[in-house]
Each structure stands twice: as C-alpha cells, then as structure tokens.
Design a protein around this motif. Sequence first.
Motif, PDB file in Angstrom:
ATOM      1  N   SER A   1       6.752   0.582 -10.693  1.00 40.62           N
ATOM      2  CA  SER A   1       5.522  -0.219 -10.699  1.00 40.62           C
ATOM      3  C   SER A   1       4.879  -0.227  -9.320  1.00 40.62           C
ATOM      4  N   VAL A   2       5.697  -0.336  -8.279  1.00 33.65           N
ATOM      5  CA  VAL A   2       5.197  -0.273  -6.903  1.00 33.65           C
ATOM      6  C   VAL A   2       4.496   1.063  -6.671  1.00 33.65           C
ATOM      7  N   ALA A   3       5.113   2.137  -7.141  1.00 33.63           N
ATOM      8  CA  ALA A   3       4.535   3.471  -6.966  1.00 33.63           C
ATOM      9  C   ALA A   3       3.229   3.613  -7.746  1.00 33.63           C
ATOM     10  N   LEU A   4       3.197   3.124  -8.969  1.00 28.78           N
ATOM     11  CA  LEU A   4       1.981   3.206  -9.777  1.00 28.78           C
ATOM     12  C   LEU A   4       0.836   2.431  -9.125  1.00 28.78           C
TER      13      LEU A   4
ATOM     14  N   ALA B   1      10.459  10.719   1.322  1.00 27.07           N
ATOM     15  CA  ALA B   1      10.994  11.042   0.002  1.00 27.07           C
ATOM     16  C   ALA B   1      12.199  10.176  -0.335  1.00 27.07           C
ATOM     17  N   GLY B   2      12.125   8.893   0.067  1.00 23.21           N
ATOM     18  CA  GLY B   2      13.117   7.940  -0.409  1.00 23.21           C
ATOM     19  C   GLY B   2      12.854   7.632  -1.870  1.00 23.21           C
ATOM     20  N   PRO B   3      13.562   6.658  -2.447  1.00 25.94           N
ATOM     21  CA  PRO B   3      13.355   6.336  -3.866  1.00 25.94           C
ATOM     22  C   PRO B   3      11.900   6.027  -4.197  1.00 25.94           C
ATOM     23  N   ILE B   4      11.231   5.220  -3.362  1.00 26.18           N
ATOM     24  CA  ILE B   4       9.835   4.886  -3.645  1.00 26.18           C
ATOM     25  C   ILE B   4       8.943   6.116  -3.516  1.00 26.18           C
ATOM     26  N   GLY B   5       9.147   6.912  -2.473  1.00 28.07           N
ATOM     27  CA  GLY B   5       8.346   8.115  -2.311  1.00 28.07           C
ATOM     28  C   GLY B   5       8.488   9.063  -3.491  1.00 28.07           C
ATOM     29  N   CYS B   6       9.715   9.219  -3.986  1.00 30.94           N
ATOM     30  CA  CYS B   6       9.933  10.089  -5.157  1.00 30.94           C
ATOM     31  C   CYS B   6       9.246   9.529  -6.395  1.00 30.94           C
ATOM     32  N   LEU B   7       9.267   8.208  -6.551  1.00 31.42           N
ATOM     33  CA  LEU B   7       8.588   7.608  -7.699  1.00 31.42           C
ATOM     34  C   LEU B   7       7.071   7.712  -7.561  1.00 31.42           C
ATOM     35  N   VAL B   8       6.556   7.696  -6.329  1.00 32.72           N
ATOM     36  CA  VAL B   8       5.135   7.959  -6.116  1.00 32.72           C
ATOM     37  C   VAL B   8       4.793   9.364  -6.600  1.00 32.72           C
ATOM     38  N   VAL B   9       5.671  10.312  -6.328  1.00 31.60           N
ATOM     39  CA  VAL B   9       5.452  11.677  -6.799  1.00 31.60           C
ATOM     40  C   VAL B   9       5.324  11.693  -8.318  1.00 31.60           C
ATOM     41  N   ALA B  10       6.257  11.010  -8.998  1.00 30.64           N
ATOM     42  CA  ALA B  10       6.216  10.957 -10.462  1.00 30.64           C
ATOM     43  C   ALA B  10       4.945  10.276 -10.951  1.00 30.64           C
TER      44      ALA B  10
ATOM     45  N   GLY C   1       4.765   2.132   2.653  1.00 32.50           N
ATOM     46  CA  GLY C   1       5.997   1.769   3.342  1.00 32.50           C
ATOM     47  C   GLY C   1       5.781   0.585   4.272  1.00 32.50           C
ATOM     48  N   MET C   2       6.724  -0.368   4.251  1.00 31.10           N
ATOM     49  CA  MET C   2       6.619  -1.531   5.127  1.00 31.10           C
ATOM     50  C   MET C   2       6.975  -1.114   6.552  1.00 31.10           C
TER      51      MET C   2
ATOM     52  N   GLU D   1     -14.160   8.708   9.066  1.00 30.79           N
ATOM     53  CA  GLU D   1     -14.423   7.733   8.007  1.00 30.79           C
ATOM     54  C   GLU D   1     -13.325   7.767   6.941  1.00 30.79           C
ATOM     55  N   ILE D   2     -12.093   7.734   7.417  1.00 30.38           N
ATOM     56  CA  ILE D   2     -10.944   7.676   6.513  1.00 30.38           C
ATOM     57  C   ILE D   2     -10.790   6.245   6.008  1.00 30.38           C
ATOM     58  N   GLU D   3     -10.528   6.094   4.735  1.00 29.15           N
ATOM     59  CA  GLU D   3     -10.270   4.782   4.164  1.00 29.15           C
ATOM     60  C   GLU D   3      -8.758   4.522   4.192  1.00 29.15           C
ATOM     61  N   LEU D   4      -8.353   3.545   5.002  1.00 27.13           N
ATOM     62  CA  LEU D   4      -6.947   3.179   5.116  1.00 27.13           C
ATOM     63  C   LEU D   4      -6.718   1.916   4.295  1.00 27.13           C
ATOM     64  N   ARG D   5      -5.892   2.025   3.258  1.00 28.49           N
ATOM     65  CA  ARG D   5      -5.676   0.927   2.318  1.00 28.49           C
ATOM     66  C   ARG D   5      -4.203   0.553   2.260  1.00 28.49           C
ATOM     67  N   GLY D   6      -3.939  -0.720   2.169  1.00 30.31           N
ATOM     68  CA  GLY D   6      -2.577  -1.173   1.956  1.00 30.31           C
ATOM     69  C   GLY D   6      -2.253  -1.231   0.475  1.00 30.31           C
ATOM     70  N   ALA D   7      -0.954  -1.153   0.160  1.00 25.43           N
ATOM     71  CA  ALA D   7      -0.484  -1.312  -1.219  1.00 25.43           C
ATOM     72  C   ALA D   7       0.746  -2.203  -1.185  1.00 25.43           C
ATOM     73  N   PHE D   8       0.688  -3.331  -1.875  1.00 22.68           N
ATOM     74  CA  PHE D   8       1.765  -4.313  -1.829  1.00 22.68           C
ATOM     75  C   PHE D   8       2.185  -4.703  -3.242  1.00 22.68           C
ATOM     76  N   ARG D   9       3.432  -4.434  -3.561  1.00 23.60           N
ATOM     77  CA  ARG D   9       4.004  -4.798  -4.855  1.00 23.60           C
ATOM     78  C   ARG D   9       3.151  -4.266  -6.003  1.00 23.60           C
ATOM     79  N   PHE D  10       2.880  -5.100  -7.028  1.00 29.43           N
ATOM     80  CA  PHE D  10       2.201  -4.643  -8.246  1.00 29.43           C
ATOM     81  C   PHE D  10       1.926  -5.856  -9.115  1.00 29.43           C
TER      82      PHE D  10
END
Length: 335
Positions: A149-152, A171-180, A256-257, A274-283
């Motif tokens: 869910s965090v990755a999605l 490519a930790g667990p979260i990074g791999c799930l982001v790939v999926a 990543g925190m 003009e890169i958009e830098l966005r945070g992602a926290f939980r879900f």
Amino acid sequence: MLGCVIHGEGDLRVTELPSPEPAPGQALVAVRYGGVCGSDLHYWRHGGVGDFRLREPMVLGHEVVGTAVTGRFAGLPVAVHPATPCGLCPECADGRANVCRDTRYLGSAARFPHVQGGFASQLSVPEAQLRPLPEGLPLRRAALAEPLSVALHAVRRAGAVAGKHVLVTGAGPIGCLVVAALRSAGAAHITVTDLLPEALRYATIAGADTVVRADDPDDTGRPTEVDAAVEASGVAAGLDTCLGLVRRGGVVVQLGMLPPGQSPFAGNLVVSREIELRGAFRFDTEFDEALELLAREPVFDGLISAVVPVPQTEEAFHLATDRSRSCKVLLDFED
C-alpha cells in the motif's frame, strides 16, 4: 500471549503480555504473520525512526494478518489496516487521511502515549480496520498488504507513469514493491539502483527491466535521463541521484524516510529544471487495492525471503537488517 516489545535502542524483548479485551466497536484478531518493516528496525537499532523517538516501551509491528476471532468477520482470514485517522482535521476533510494530524498508527512513537503495535499473538482493533482477504489470497502473501500500500501510494504521487521510464533508488522491500506497483501501473521501463547484488536480484523478481550497481559509475545500464523517480533508499545520495537523472519538469517522489534533522541535496536542480519534488507518506485507500493485486499476482511470494517463529524475533531482526541475505522477513505467531 507473546508480544515483541521495544524498550529502547537495542533492547527488544519477546515477553508475555495480557490478552486484550476488545472495547465496543473493536474486534479481536489472532495474529498469524507480521512483516518486519524498516521502521521496526530503526526503533530497534536507533531508538526511533526519523523524528519519532521512543519515550516508553512499545509493542512493535504494523504489517499484520490473521484470523478474526470476534465481530462480523469472525472466523475469516483478515488483514489489518494499521491507521485510525481522526476524520475531523483539515487533511481528513480534504481526502488525505494518510497525513491526518491526529491519526493513530499501530506500532508508532509519533504520538505519546505511543500507539502499541501488532506484533502480538492477539490484537484488538476497531472493526473498521479489518479487511477480509480476497478469495485465493493466502495469509502469508497477504502480510505484504501494508508495505505494498505504501508503494502504491508513492506511485500515485508520481502521477501518470504509464508508458514512462521510471527510476527507483533503493531495492529494499519497499523499493521492490514500488517496482511491482509501477509494473501494475503500466510503466514502460523500470530502472533500479542499489549497492547490493542480492537486493537487485529481488528487484528483478519484482519486475525491474534494468538494475544498476549504485557504486559503479561505469555500469552500462545506468540511464542518462528518466521521466520520473521514486527515492526509496532513505539516504540523501539517493535523492541526489533522482534529481540528477529526472528530466526537466519531471517528478521525484521522496518515499524513504531520511535521517533526522537536515539532509543536504541538490536543491538548485529543483529550481533550474522545475523538478517537482513530492513526499509520500503511508497510504489510505490503497490498502484495498493492494489486497486485490496480491490476490492476482503470486510473483509477490518471491519477495518473502524468510518466515521466522516469534520466539526468534531478534534473529529475524538481524536477518532483516542484512539485505545481502534477505528481502521481506515475516514473524510467525502460530502457537
């Protein structure tokens, strides 16, 4: 019942705890599996995660699945959504319950008293947080629902990725799930960087098209430009890599925190390109989407590297810390 309690930096204890008594509106869950998360490891190794510091003993764990014992789902296998947002703050009213300013999250020291977690043989939670598993989804694979869910959510923060080249650093667990999650969202090409060959092997299992050793500047798979990037390593160097490779006007999602305090990064690139830098926290609602995706894709089984009985929790934490030997490690709370 047995529970995994963190008392301070390096002080993790598997101990007897009183069985919970569900309050009105709550349901009792017999926990079967709990996924060891990076935040659990940070509490164990450093006494905190990011800016959240331990101030009292706390039961760890927020990636838990099991069987409902009481309530309308009694007897059914369920996953536990770990968040209880307040429903009243401006963020909740704006449909962004994942950044609720008064949320309760299992196994989190973000507030005091801390919210006790789910690494225990039994857990009492609001019944609204239970999700019966889709048909055909085994409990073992369902334990990936929370991190997926965090990755999605991170992929959603990146915007429309269909047909695009996306970089994932870490490519930790979260990074791999982001790939999926990127693969499910239709990304055309996914490049993953990491320092460890074993981590990159798991990224390939998850669906990466190209893997790159981050410490090898001559790696021929290193891209010259990508459309978007998700930083999942939690180190400033990973963020710099994302900012340096994303195209002008592209999006970088910091998932990543980062370590507590200030983190240096190439901020001028954010301005000049003009890169958009966005945070992602939980879900939030991604939890239900994650369960459906897990039910469809048995490939996720390949990311579970070990299942360890709860009396051996400390050994499980050592294994989860060693990314040269593991991806996702689960605790098994069966009798």
